[in-house]
Design a protein around this motif. Structure first.
Motif, PDB file in Angstrom:
ATOM      1  N   PRO A  33       3.167   3.457   0.287  1.00 45.43           N
ATOM      2  CA  PRO A  33       1.792   3.693  -0.119  1.00 45.43           C
ATOM      3  C   PRO A  33       0.836   2.790   0.658  1.00 45.43           C
ATOM      4  N   LEU A  34      -0.347   3.300   0.950  1.00 47.37           N
ATOM      5  CA  LEU A  34      -1.348   2.498   1.635  1.00 47.37           C
ATOM      6  C   LEU A  34      -1.828   1.409   0.690  1.00 47.37           C
ATOM      7  N   GLU A  35      -1.688   0.179   1.139  1.00 52.43           N
ATOM      8  CA  GLU A  35      -2.137  -0.991   0.375  1.00 52.43           C
ATOM      9  C   GLU A  35      -2.954  -1.871   1.295  1.00 52.43           C
ATOM     10  N   ARG A  36      -3.862  -2.622   0.698  1.00 51.87           N
ATOM     11  CA  ARG A  36      -4.699  -3.526   1.482  1.00 51.87           C
ATOM     12  C   ARG A  36      -4.414  -4.977   1.101  1.00 51.87           C
ATOM     13  N   ALA A  37      -4.527  -5.847   2.097  1.00 52.22           N
ATOM     14  CA  ALA A  37      -4.412  -7.291   1.872  1.00 52.22           C
ATOM     15  C   ALA A  37      -5.735  -7.785   1.284  1.00 52.22           C
ATOM     16  N   ALA A  38      -5.759  -9.033   0.872  1.00 55.12           N
ATOM     17  CA  ALA A  38      -6.955  -9.619   0.267  1.00 55.12           C
ATOM     18  C   ALA A  38      -8.164  -9.544   1.201  1.00 55.12           C
ATOM     19  N   ASP A  39      -7.933  -9.595   2.514  1.00 50.55           N
ATOM     20  CA  ASP A  39      -9.048  -9.538   3.475  1.00 50.55           C
ATOM     21  C   ASP A  39      -9.484  -8.108   3.790  1.00 50.55           C
TER      22      ASP A  39
END
Length: 117
Positions: A102-108
């Motif tokens: 799944p597409l996930e994003r880091a904190a930045d």
């Protein structure tokens, strides 16, 4: 000229991911079919691609593709901002996929790359 990456990334909807898993190949999203090739991005290009072409969409998946699996059907062509993008002129085969999730994003805010295994 710097060495080209050996891995590229393709963003798929949940429905497109299901087709890849079921059929073991993916002919392309509507834009790919219209343009005549499968659009992919390098790791460095992925976040901008998602922000530009998939803004507001959910339930997306990121597929990591081994570029060493392709011969003349893989071309590096100029696109956004003069950057070279990998374009695949044949269906994407599941056997060339080294990781997906799944597409996930880091904190930045950057898109996390799928990890194999």
């Amino acid at each position: 000229m710097s060495e080209r990456p050996t891995t590229a990334y393709k963003v798929l909807t949940a429905e497109q991911m299901a087709v890849l898993e079921r059929d073991r190949q993916f002919a392309g999203a509507p834009v790919d079919l219209s343009d005549g090739y499968i659009h992919m991005s390098t790791a460095a290009q992925l976040t901008e691609t998602v922000d530009k072409h998939f803004a507001g969409q959910s339930d997306l998946h990121v597929v990591a593709i081994d570029l060493g699996s392709f011969g003349d059907t893989l071309k590096w062509e100029e696109s956004r901002g003069g950057q070279l993008f990998p374009h695949l002129y044949e269906p994407l085969l599941l056997e060339t996929v080294i990781a997906y999730g799944p597409l996930e994003r880091a904190a930045d805010g950057t898109v996390r790359l799928p990890i194999a295994g």
